[in-house]
Design a protein around this motif. Structure first.
Motif, short mmCIF file in Angstrom:
data_model
loop_
_atom_site.label_atom_id
_atom_site.label_comp_id
_atom_site.label_asym_id
_atom_site.label_seq_id
_atom_site.Cartn_x
_atom_site.Cartn_y
_atom_site.Cartn_z
N LYS A 1 0.83 -1.19 0.00
CA LYS A 1 0.00 0.00 0.00
C LYS A 1 0.88 1.25 0.00
O LYS A 1 1.80 1.37 0.80
N PRO A 2 0.60 2.21 -0.88
CA PRO A 2 1.39 3.45 -0.90
C PRO A 2 1.30 4.19 0.42
O PRO A 2 0.30 4.10 1.14
N LEU B 1 -0.02 5.56 -6.45
CA LEU B 1 -0.29 4.19 -6.87
C LEU B 1 0.91 3.33 -6.55
O LEU B 1 2.07 3.76 -6.74
N GLY B 2 0.67 2.11 -6.06
CA GLY B 2 1.77 1.18 -5.87
C GLY B 2 2.32 0.72 -7.20
O GLY B 2 1.60 0.66 -8.20
N LEU B 3 3.61 0.41 -7.24
CA LEU B 3 4.26 -0.06 -8.46
C LEU B 3 4.64 -1.53 -8.31
O LEU B 3 5.53 -1.88 -7.52
N ASP B 4 3.93 -2.38 -9.03
CA ASP B 4 4.27 -3.80 -9.05
C ASP B 4 5.61 -3.97 -9.76
O ASP B 4 5.96 -3.22 -10.68
N ILE B 5 6.37 -4.99 -9.35
CA ILE B 5 7.69 -5.25 -9.92
C ILE B 5 7.59 -6.37 -10.95
O ILE B 5 7.11 -7.47 -10.63
N GLU B 6 8.02 -6.10 -12.15
CA GLU B 6 8.03 -7.12 -13.19
C GLU B 6 9.33 -7.92 -13.11
O GLU B 6 10.42 -7.36 -13.17
N ALA B 7 9.20 -9.24 -12.96
CA ALA B 7 10.34 -10.15 -12.94
C ALA B 7 11.41 -9.64 -11.97
O ALA B 7 11.11 -9.24 -10.85
N ASN B 8 12.67 -9.64 -12.40
CA ASN B 8 13.78 -9.18 -11.55
C ASN B 8 14.07 -7.71 -11.81
O ASN B 8 15.11 -7.33 -12.34
N SER C 1 6.31 11.86 -8.99
CA SER C 1 7.45 11.40 -8.19
C SER C 1 7.45 9.88 -8.11
O SER C 1 6.39 9.25 -8.12
N TYR C 2 8.64 9.32 -7.99
CA TYR C 2 8.80 7.88 -8.11
C TYR C 2 9.72 7.32 -7.02
O TYR C 2 10.77 7.88 -6.72
N LYS C 3 9.29 6.20 -6.47
CA LYS C 3 10.16 5.34 -5.69
C LYS C 3 9.98 3.95 -6.27
O LYS C 3 8.90 3.38 -6.20
N ILE C 4 11.00 3.43 -6.92
CA ILE C 4 10.89 2.09 -7.49
C ILE C 4 11.69 1.12 -6.63
O ILE C 4 12.78 1.42 -6.16
N LYS D 1 10.72 -5.45 0.19
CA LYS D 1 9.88 -4.40 0.80
C LYS D 1 8.66 -4.06 -0.06
O LYS D 1 7.64 -3.62 0.47
N ASN D 2 8.80 -4.19 -1.38
CA ASN D 2 7.68 -3.96 -2.30
C ASN D 2 6.99 -2.62 -2.02
O ASN D 2 5.77 -2.52 -2.01
N ASP D 3 7.79 -1.59 -1.78
CA ASP D 3 7.26 -0.29 -1.38
C ASP D 3 7.35 0.74 -2.50
O ASP D 3 7.33 1.95 -2.24
#
Length: 440
Positions: A107-108, A114-121, A262-265, A272-274
Motif C-alpha cells: 500500500k502506498p 499508486l503502488g508499483l508492481d515489480i516485473e520479474a527481476n 514522483s517515483y520510488k521504485i 519491501k515492495n514499497d
C-alpha cells in the motif's frame, strides 16, 4: 499520439536495447539465455502531426508535498546494500527472472499515489488504474521516455490472432467510451501499436479524471500482445505537446496542485515492495530531505535529462559534459561505447562480450556512482550485477547493468532502473525541472 514529429536523432534511439527478458533455450532446460533488451522510445507519430515546438519555458510553480497516509510506513527504503548486506547478485532475482511474473506492491504511503508492481527481476514497474464505466482495472507500464497512454482495444489483433490475455477497452465494456475516429500509431524499438484516439474516464489513485484523451490499440505487435507481457498498456510520462499526459491532465483539471510526478521504485531482493508513483508532489517518507537536489531539464524533445559526472570506486572518470535521460521504462543503463568501456575498465574482472554488452563478477563490490547537481548517488552492486550468464553458477560472471548503445548525442546516456532504484526522483512539468534525493 503527442502530435510531434520525432526529431531525426530519435531514429537512432530505436536501436537502444531497453528491457531484459529471460527465455529457456530448450523445453525443460534449466539453462537460460538473455534475449534482446528492448527499446520503447517512440519514433512514430500521430497521422495528423502538430509542429508546435515543445514548450520548455520554466514558469512559476511550487513543489508540492504529499501528506502521509501512514507516517510510520515505508520509511525503510533501499539503503544501497543488498537484502543480506552483501555485495553482488541475489538468488531472489534469479528465481524472479526465470518466472517472469509480477510481484504486487504494498500500500502506498502517500495520498494521490499508486503502488508499483515489480516485473520479474526489476525489469519494469507497473501501476494499476481504473478506466471506463463501469471502471475496470488496467495494468500500465510506467514509462518516463514516452508521452502516450494507450491500452488494447476490444477489436485488437496481432500476429496469429488476438492480443493475448489482457484487459481491453471499447464501447462494449464502457458507456463513457467515445471514439474520436482519429488514428494514431507509435513505433517502439520493442514493437508497435496503432489504433484510434478516444476519450474515456480514468480513476488514478482515487482521482476521477473525466474524458481523458488517449489511445486504444487495434493492432499490437507480439511484444505487447503476448500472454507473457504482464501489462495492458503504457503510461507515458515524458512531456506532451498535444495530447496531455495523465499528470498534466490531472493538474489541468485541478485534481492535483501541479504537474509533478514522483517515483520510488523497489528492488525485488529487498522484499519491501514499497514502490509507488505519486501525482502532484513528493512523498517525504521516502527520502532524506537534506539530500534533495533540483536541476533544470536540458532536453528539448520532451524527455527528462540532466548533466552528470561518473565515478567508479570514488575515482572520477573525467567524462566531460555528459547528460542522462531518465527512464523508468528502461531496465539497464545505456552509455556511448567509449563511456561504457571506460566504466568497465575500472571494474575488476569486467569483460566485453563484443556486442555492446559487458560481464562483471556476480560478487562484485564495485561502486559505480552518478553525480547530479553536486549530489552523488551510488549504484548498488546488486543492481550492477544484473543476472548470471549461467543461472546454475550465480557466483560466476553476471551480465552488467551497464551496456553500450547509441542514444543520440555522443555524450548522452540513457539511465534506467539499474540507477533509478537507488534514488527518489521527481519531474515537474511546470518548472521543467528534475529532482533527485537519497532514499531512507
Amino acid at each position: 499520439m503527442t502530435g510531434r514529429e520525432a526529431p531525426s536523432n530519435l531514429e537512432l534511439r530505436a536501436n537502444i536495447h531497453k528491457r531484459m527478458h529471460i527465455s529457456s533455450t530448450s523445453p525443460g532446460s534449466r539453462k537460460h539465455a538473455v534475449n534482446k533488451r528492448y527499446n520503447r522510445y517512440a519514433v512514430g507519430r500521430i497521422i495528423e502531426p502538430v509542429t508546435t515546438p515543445v514548450n520548455n519555458a520554466a514558469t512559476k510553480g511550487r513543489k508540492g508535498k504529499i501528506s502521509n497516509k501512514n507516517a510510520a510506513a515505508g520509511t525503510d527504503a533501499a539503503n544501497g546494500t543488498t537484502s543480506n548486506g552483501s555485495a553482488g547478485f541475489s538468488e531472489v532475482d534469479s528465481e524472479a527472472a526465470l518466472k517472469g511474473s509480477l510481484t504486487p506492491a504494498g500500500k502506498p504511503t502517500a495520498d494521490n499515489s499508486l503502488g508499483l508492481d515489480i516485473e520479474a527481476n526489476d525489469v519494469g514497474y507497473i501501476a494499476t488504474v481504473q478506466i471506463g464505466t463501469p471502471p475496470r482495472d488496467f495494468k500500465l507500464l510506467v514509462d518516463l521516455s514516452s508521452a502516450d497512454l494507450w491500452v488494447g482495444g476490444e477489436d485488437c489483433h496481432s500476429e496469429g490472432g488476438g492480443c493475448g490475455n489482457h484487459v481491453f477497452l471499447g464501447a462494449g465494456s464502457s458507456s463513457s467510451f467515445v471514439d474520436t475516429k482519429q488514428q494514431f500509431q507509435v513505433t517502439y524499438g520493442s514493437g508497435a501499436v496503432a489504433g484510434d484516439i478516444i476519450t474515456d474516464d480514468i480513476n488514478v489513485a482515487g482521482l476521477d479524471l473525466k474524458a481523458h484523451t488517449f489511445g486504444v490499440a487495434a493492432v499490437e505487435s507480439v511484444d505487447f500482445s503476448s500472454d507473457q507481457t504482464p501489462f495492458d498498456g503504457l503510461m507515458g510520462l515524458a512531456q506532451s505537446q498535444q495530447a496531455l499526459t495523465l499528470v498534466e491532465a490531472l493538474a489541468k483539471s485541478g485534481l492535483i496542485e501541479d504537474a509533478i510526478t514522483s517515483y520510488k521504485i523497489s528492488r525485488l531482493a529487498d522484499g519491501k515492495n514499497d514502490g509507488e508513483i505519486t501525482f502532484g508532489g513528493l512523498d517525504e517518507t521516502k527520502f532524506d530531505a537534506n539530500t534533495l537536489i533540483t536541476f533544470d531539464n536540458v532536453n528539448r524533445d520532451g524527455f527528462w535529462e540532466g548533466g552528470m559526472t561518473v565515478s567508479v570506486n570514488g575515482q572520477d572518470l573525467e567524462l566531460q559534459d555528459r547528460t542522462a535521460i531518465f527512464d523508468t521504462g528502461s531496465t539497464l543503463i545505456i552509455a556511448p561505447d567509449a563511456d561504457a568501456t571506460a566504466v568497465h575498465q575500472a571494474i575488476p574482472g569486467a569483460k566485453s562480450d563484443g556486442q555492446g554488452g559487458f560481464t562483471i563478477p556476480c560478487s562484485t563490490a564495485a561502486s559505480v556512482a552518478l553525480t547530479f547537481g553536486g549530489q552523488t548517488f551510488a549504484i548498488n552492486p546488486q543492481d550492477l550485477a544484473f543476472v548470471p550468464v549461467d543461472p546454475d553458477d550465480p557466483t560466476g560472471d553476471c551480465l552488467s547493468g551497464i551496456a553500450s548503445g547509441e542514444i543520440g548525442d555522443a555524450k548522452e546516456w540513457l539511465v534506467g532502473d539499474v540507477f533509478l532504484k537507488n534514488a527518489y526522483f521527481s519531474t515537474d512539468v511546470t518548472k521543467n525541472q528534475v529532482s533527485l534525493a537519497k532514499l531512507v
